[in-house]
Write a protein that holds these residues in place. Structure first.
Motif, PDB file in Angstrom:
ATOM      1  N   VAL A  36       0.819  -1.211   0.000  1.00  6.31           N
ATOM      2  CA  VAL A  36       0.000   0.000   0.000  1.00  6.31           C
ATOM      3  C   VAL A  36       0.853   1.261   0.000  1.00  6.31           C
ATOM      4  N   HIS A  37       1.940   1.263   0.782  1.00  4.95           N
ATOM      5  CA  HIS A  37       2.723   2.482   0.978  1.00  4.95           C
ATOM      6  C   HIS A  37       4.022   2.504   0.175  1.00  4.95           C
ATOM      7  N   GLY A  38       4.364   1.384  -0.451  1.00  6.03           N
ATOM      8  CA  GLY A  38       5.552   1.364  -1.315  1.00  6.03           C
ATOM      9  C   GLY A  38       6.875   1.383  -0.582  1.00  6.03           C
ATOM     10  N   LYS A  39       6.853   1.045   0.710  1.00  5.82           N
ATOM     11  CA  LYS A  39       8.100   0.974   1.475  1.00  5.82           C
ATOM     12  C   LYS A  39       7.890   0.017   2.643  1.00  5.82           C
ATOM     13  N   PRO A  40       8.978  -0.519   3.197  1.00  3.85           N
ATOM     14  CA  PRO A  40       8.828  -1.492   4.291  1.00  3.85           C
ATOM     15  C   PRO A  40       8.354  -0.851   5.595  1.00  3.85           C
ATOM     16  N   TRP A  41       7.566  -1.620   6.335  1.00  7.82           N
ATOM     17  CA  TRP A  41       7.094  -1.230   7.661  1.00  7.82           C
ATOM     18  C   TRP A  41       7.495  -2.316   8.654  1.00  7.82           C
ATOM     19  N   LYS A  42       7.613  -1.954   9.902  1.00  8.41           N
ATOM     20  CA  LYS A  42       7.846  -2.942  10.953  1.00  8.41           C
ATOM     21  C   LYS A  42       6.562  -3.117  11.762  1.00  8.41           C
ATOM     22  N   THR A  43       6.319  -4.339  12.183  1.00  4.19           N
ATOM     23  CA  THR A  43       5.113  -4.645  12.946  1.00  4.19           C
ATOM     24  C   THR A  43       5.501  -5.286  14.268  1.00  4.19           C
ATOM     25  N   GLN A  44       4.621  -5.150  15.248  1.00  7.79           N
ATOM     26  CA  GLN A  44       4.896  -5.669  16.585  1.00  7.79           C
ATOM     27  C   GLN A  44       3.599  -6.077  17.255  1.00  7.79           C
ATOM     28  N   ILE A  45       3.514  -7.328  17.673  1.00  6.03           N
ATOM     29  CA  ILE A  45       2.350  -7.798  18.416  1.00  6.03           C
ATOM     30  C   ILE A  45       2.435  -7.239  19.830  1.00  6.03           C
ATOM     31  N   LEU A  46       1.451  -6.390  20.174  1.00  6.85           N
ATOM     32  CA  LEU A  46       1.439  -5.789  21.501  1.00  6.85           C
ATOM     33  C   LEU A  46       0.617  -6.601  22.495  1.00  6.85           C
ATOM     34  N   HIS A  47      -0.456  -7.217  22.010  1.00 11.96           N
ATOM     35  CA  HIS A  47      -1.422  -7.771  22.955  1.00 11.96           C
ATOM     36  C   HIS A  47      -2.344  -8.753  22.245  1.00 11.96           C
ATOM     37  N   ILE A  48      -2.681  -9.841  22.912  1.00 15.43           N
ATOM     38  CA  ILE A  48      -3.717 -10.756  22.438  1.00 15.43           C
ATOM     39  C   ILE A  48      -4.768 -10.835  23.533  1.00 15.43           C
ATOM     40  N   GLN A  49      -5.997 -10.451  23.209  1.00  8.53           N
ATOM     41  CA  GLN A  49      -7.058 -10.355  24.208  1.00  8.53           C
ATOM     42  C   GLN A  49      -8.212 -11.304  23.881  1.00  8.53           C
ATOM     43  N   PRO A  50      -8.475 -12.298  24.727  1.00  9.63           N
ATOM     44  CA  PRO A  50      -9.679 -13.115  24.523  1.00  9.63           C
ATOM     45  C   PRO A  50     -10.921 -12.329  24.900  1.00  9.63           C
ATOM     46  N   VAL A  51     -11.948 -12.421  24.079  1.00 12.86           N
ATOM     47  CA  VAL A  51     -13.203 -11.705  24.326  1.00 12.86           C
ATOM     48  C   VAL A  51     -14.255 -12.653  24.882  1.00 12.86           C
ATOM     49  N   LYS A  52     -14.492 -13.754  24.167  1.00 18.15           N
ATOM     50  CA  LYS A  52     -15.508 -14.709  24.618  1.00 18.15           C
ATOM     51  C   LYS A  52     -15.321 -16.017  23.861  1.00 18.15           C
ATOM     52  N   SER A  53     -15.932 -17.047  24.379  1.00 17.41           N
ATOM     53  CA  SER A  53     -16.024 -18.303  23.649  1.00 17.41           C
ATOM     54  C   SER A  53     -17.190 -18.184  22.679  1.00 17.41           C
ATOM     55  N   TYR A  54     -16.910 -18.248  21.391  1.00 17.03           N
ATOM     56  CA  TYR A  54     -17.943 -18.031  20.372  1.00 17.03           C
ATOM     57  C   TYR A  54     -18.761 -19.299  20.125  1.00 17.03           C
ATOM     58  N   ALA A  55     -18.088 -20.442  20.191  1.00 18.21           N
ATOM     59  CA  ALA A  55     -18.692 -21.753  19.953  1.00 18.21           C
ATOM     60  C   ALA A  55     -17.731 -22.783  20.521  1.00 18.21           C
ATOM     61  N   PRO A  56     -18.131 -24.048  20.609  1.00 20.66           N
ATOM     62  CA  PRO A  56     -17.181 -25.058  21.088  1.00 20.66           C
ATOM     63  C   PRO A  56     -15.887 -25.051  20.277  1.00 20.66           C
ATOM     64  N   HIS A  57     -14.774 -24.843  20.975  1.00 15.59           N
ATOM     65  CA  HIS A  57     -13.432 -24.839  20.371  1.00 15.59           C
ATOM     66  C   HIS A  57     -13.224 -23.664  19.415  1.00 15.59           C
ATOM     67  N   VAL A  58     -14.020 -22.606  19.564  1.00 15.85           N
ATOM     68  CA  VAL A  58     -13.842 -21.388  18.766  1.00 15.85           C
ATOM     69  C   VAL A  58     -13.805 -20.196  19.715  1.00 15.85           C
ATOM     70  N   ASP A  59     -12.701 -19.441  19.695  1.00 13.50           N
ATOM     71  CA  ASP A  59     -12.516 -18.298  20.591  1.00 13.50           C
ATOM     72  C   ASP A  59     -12.500 -17.002  19.793  1.00 13.50           C
ATOM     73  N   HIS A  60     -13.256 -16.032  20.274  1.00 14.74           N
ATOM     74  CA  HIS A  60     -13.224 -14.673  19.726  1.00 14.74           C
ATOM     75  C   HIS A  60     -12.099 -13.934  20.448  1.00 14.74           C
ATOM     76  N   ILE A  61     -11.065 -13.528  19.701  1.00 14.67           N
ATOM     77  CA  ILE A  61      -9.937 -12.824  20.285  1.00 14.67           C
ATOM     78  C   ILE A  61      -9.693 -11.513  19.530  1.00 14.67           C
ATOM     79  N   VAL A  62      -8.893 -10.638  20.140  1.00 11.24           N
ATOM     80  CA  VAL A  62      -8.495  -9.385  19.509  1.00 11.24           C
ATOM     81  C   VAL A  62      -6.971  -9.298  19.539  1.00 11.24           C
ATOM     82  N   LEU A  63      -6.393  -8.995  18.392  1.00  7.18           N
ATOM     83  CA  LEU A  63      -4.953  -8.778  18.267  1.00  7.18           C
ATOM     84  C   LEU A  63      -4.684  -7.280  18.162  1.00  7.18           C
ATOM     85  N   ASP A  64      -3.875  -6.762  19.078  1.00 11.23           N
ATOM     86  CA  ASP A  64      -3.395  -5.382  18.981  1.00 11.23           C
ATOM     87  C   ASP A  64      -2.042  -5.413  18.275  1.00 11.23           C
TER      88      ASP A  64
END
Length: 398
Positions: free
Chosen positions: A360-388
């Motif tokens: 998109v920007h035509g140059k390299p970017w660096k990324t960093q996982i800050l946080h993984i947050q579980p929100v709820k169990s959506y279904a059996p063996h399926v988790d709703h999570i949020v990645l920051d």
């Protein structure tokens, strides 16, 4: 009754009712009046008051059904709801109740009895969410004139039509977390705004200076406009109605919220587009991640990891370093705090986002996982999570 009137319950059909009435008139004091009437909100008996809501429902519905000359059966009892959602004076029933054909003959008076037993004025029944892209709920209004309801979460008012808009009680932990994020002076793009689930906490509590809210469900947009107004933040939000993949914004956001499940991946390219080119920002990426009990699924190159089951809500902090030693340390730390499937998906998403940012920007970017947050169990063996995920442009060399 509160006005001094004595109400006596009667069973049977219309002919039996008239017979009871004639007999009663011969037994009461002279000058007294006896009439047949239907009590929409009768005072419950002591026995009914001592029951659980589900037991009270069964007791009152069974008596009412038998009073209509219909035999009560184990099939009908098993078809009663055991749980429901309360939205003010409206109760939302699940889709797995009142399915027996026998109920059809008892409508619409049946719904008045159900609502009275549970202390509600309006009644609706939920179906499956329509696979139409707008996640329109298949909700049928059974009793009442409209489906508009109001909720207050963390001091924020949400009004919406329950027959047209989604509302998840399970997302409350993420709404509280969003409200606590340090967003003072920041511009945010909410790519799946809905009725304002996350737009409003960002504005009201997190201190975002402005939010661009994207939504293509016209009913949700109507509710969002109203919710911005009643919460006093309408001047700090612009609604972009339509397909967010066609959004013309770019180079504007300090944060982007991607609150769509099961996956928001179709919105990743536009999320990269709206991030500030000079400073980048943070993506909050929602996703449903499957877990597989008994299977040892690991990110490539990781050491053996044991699946952990933790109660919600929790905080899982991760920091990505730039060398292999740090990455190995990060994986070992995650193995004690997250399910391996969460970590594997987060790394995959990070790699994909880094590639999109460069495209998109035509140059390299660096990324960093800050946080993984579980929100709820959506279904059996399926988790709703949020990645920051933090995304920053790499400094130019030379």
């Amino acid at each position: 009754m509160r006005d001094g009137t004595v109400a006596l319950p009667v069973l049977g059909g219309a002919e039996q009712h008239e017979q009871h009435l004639r007999e009663l008139r011969t037994r009461v004091a002279p000058g007294s009046t006896c009439t047949l009437t239907r009590l929409l909100d009768p005072v419950p008996s002591k026995a009914a008051r001592g029951c659980s809501p589900a037991q009270r429902l069964c007791l009152q519905v069974s008596r009412w059904v038998e009073g209509r000359g219909v035999a009560w059966s184990a099939e009908l009892e098993a078809d009663l709801p055991r749980s429901w959602q309360r939205h003010g004076d409206l109760l939302l029933l699940s889709e797995d109740c009142f399915k027996a054909k026998r109920w059809k003959d008892l409508e619409p008076e049946l719904w008045e009895t159900v609502a009275s037993a549970l202390g509600a004025q309006r009644l609706a029944k939920r179906g499956r969410v329509s696979p139409d892209g707008t996640r329109t709920p298949a909700v049928t209004l059974l009793l009442g004139d409209d489906g508009w309801v109001e909720h207050v979460d963390n001091g924020i008012r949400y009004k919406f039509d329950i027959t047209q808009c989604m509302f998840s009680f399970g997302n409350i932990t993420e709404k509280l977390r969003v409200a606590s994020l340090p967003c003072f002076g920041q511009v945010l793009v909410d790519l799946y705004a809905g009725i304002g689930y996350f737009t409003l906490p960002f504005l009201v509590h997190a201190g975002a200076v402005f939010v661009h809210a994207c939504e293509w469900n016209p009913h949700a947009v109507a509710a969002l406009r109203n919710n911005l107004e009643i919460n006093g933040v309408v001047d700090r939000c612009q609604i972009h109605f339509g397909d967010n993949r066609k959004l013309k914004l770019s180079n504007i956001a300090d944060r982007v919220n991607l609150g769509l499940i099961p996956s928001s991946e179709e919105g990743w390219p536009i999320a990269c587009q709206v991030l500030r080119k000079d400073a980048g920002g943070i993506l909050h990426i929602h996703h449903n991640v499957e877990s597989f009990p008994g299977k040892n699924l690991q990110p490539p190159g990781s050491s053996e990891m044991e699946e952990q089951h933790w109660p919600y809500p929790q905080q899982v902090i991760t920091n990505h370093g730039g060398n292999e030693a740090t990455r190995d340390s990060r994986r070992n730390m995650l193995s004690a705090a997250t399910k391996p499937e969460w970590h594997r998906w987060a790394e995959s998403a990070e790699t994909r986002i880094a590639t999109l940012l460069q495209q998109v920007h035509g140059k390299p970017w660096k990324t960093q996982i800050l946080h993984i947050q579980p929100v709820k169990s959506y279904a059996p063996h399926v988790d709703h999570i949020v990645l920051d995920l933090e995304c920053r442009p790499c400094p130019l060399v030379g």
